[in-house]
Write an enzyme that holds these catalytic residues in place. Structure first.
Site, PDB file in Angstrom:
ATOM      1  N   TYR A 133       0.843  -1.197   0.130  1.00  0.00           N
ATOM      2  CA  TYR A 133       0.255   0.344   0.070  1.00  0.00           C
ATOM      3  C   TYR A 133       0.551   1.132  -0.026  1.00  0.00           C
ATOM      4  CZ  TYR A 133      -3.932   2.700   1.455  1.00  0.00           C
ATOM      5  OH  TYR A 133      -4.449   4.463   2.022  1.00  0.00           O
ATOM      6  N   LYS A 161      -1.630  -1.952  -4.031  1.00  0.00           N
ATOM      7  CA  LYS A 161      -2.457  -0.575  -4.055  1.00  0.00           C
ATOM      8  C   LYS A 161      -2.270   1.198  -3.829  1.00  0.00           C
ATOM      9  CE  LYS A 161      -5.742   1.813  -0.707  1.00  0.00           C
ATOM     10  NZ  LYS A 161      -6.697   1.876   0.544  1.00  0.00           N
TER      11      LYS A 161
END
Length: 292
Positions: A133, A161
């Site tokens: 992320y 992400k």
């Protein structure tokens, strides 16, 4: 890796009137989101107020949500402490989750080689499919595309992400990462642009309140109807922006409460939406036809 699908909802954590985790409400929300088109759930991410949840609360949430739905559950386990992230990952694994998400370490600002070693250690020691992320607006540290490309070749690291907001950065990852490595948009409003350059899906905050519409937009694009996908994306755009008019998850919790699905307030250091934020959120919900 168990298929996570293209619409991963970063689920809010419902609280009761005393700001205790409302596990029953969490199970109901998880079921609602899946019924509306969510393909996987991220539990205890930023939208789930992970910084203010205890390890015990997180693990119980993982168990409750996993029991409630038949889609993959991804556990947010990342911190700015590699050892603590591994320990949380192992706890999540014992709770039966299908994968983990680890954020770029915040505050201590590691150099790129340190970031590589950090994520590699978590992946190797936990042994579950892992999503990186990258969200420099929150961590003040960017995971460079070249580092992501190198990490894509590490066993168990399955996806990222990407919330850098830099499409050139995302293009480099998509172009150079190992085959099968999945790039998810971490910004709702960049979902369609990232799909258009070869991204796979989105880890979404907006889908807490508009799962069906987000899924319809993604399915239209994947099905080859780019024009319809564009129209749906534009229709969703104001909601996507409204839900980030102030710090996430303040607006999205206000939105769910307005829509009649009570999720309670927020734990300090976050506070509930003020009247100005509520007005922005309400206007976006009405415009999308979700609220009268």
């Amino acid at each position: 890796m168990k298929e996570w699908g293209r619409l991963v909802t970063a689920m809010v954590t419902p609280f009761d009137e005393h700001l205790n985790v409302d596990y029953e409400r969490a199970a109901l929300l998880a079921k609602k989101l899946v019924d509306e088109g969510t393909t996987a759930l991220l539990v205890s991410g930023t939208t789930g107020e992970s910084p203010t949840l205890s390890a015990e609360e997180k693990c119980e949430l993982f168990r409750v949500v996993k029991e409630a739905v038949n889609v993959p559950v991804i556990a947010g386990v990342g911190t700015n402490n590699t050892k603590a992230s591994v320990e949380m990952g192992m706890m999540a694994k014992s709770c039966g989750v299908d994968g983990i998400l680890a954020v770029v370490p915040y505050y201590n600002k590691p150099p790129q080689e340190a970031l590589f070693r950090h994520f590699k250690a978590i992946a190797e020691e936990v042994g579950l499919p892992m999503m990186l992320y990258n969200v420099p607006s929150r961590t003040s540290c960017n995971l460079e595309a070249s580092t992501t490309v190198a990490l894509s070749k590490v066993p168990h690291i399955a996806a990222i992400k990407e919330a850098s907001g830099n499409l050139d950065h995302v293009v480099k990852i998509i172009k150079e990462a190992r085959e099968g490595f999945l790039v998810y948009s971490g910004d709702d409003s960049l979902t369609l642009p990232i799909l258009a350059i070869g991204g796979y899906g989105v880890v979404s905050t907006s889908s807490n309140v508009a799962s069906a519409q987000m899924r319809e937009m993604i399915d239209a694009f994947v099905g080859g109807d780019a024009e319809r996908a564009s129209k749906l994306h534009l229709k969703l755009f104001n909601l996507m922006k409204a839900l980030f008019v102030t710090t996430n998850p303040i607006p999205v919790k206000a939105a769910l409460n307005m829509l009649g699905f009570a999720v309670g307030g927020l734990r300090l250091p976050l506070v509930e939406a003020n009247s100005e934020v509520e007005e922005v959120v309400k206007r976006a919900l009405v415009e999308l036809g979700l609220l009268k």
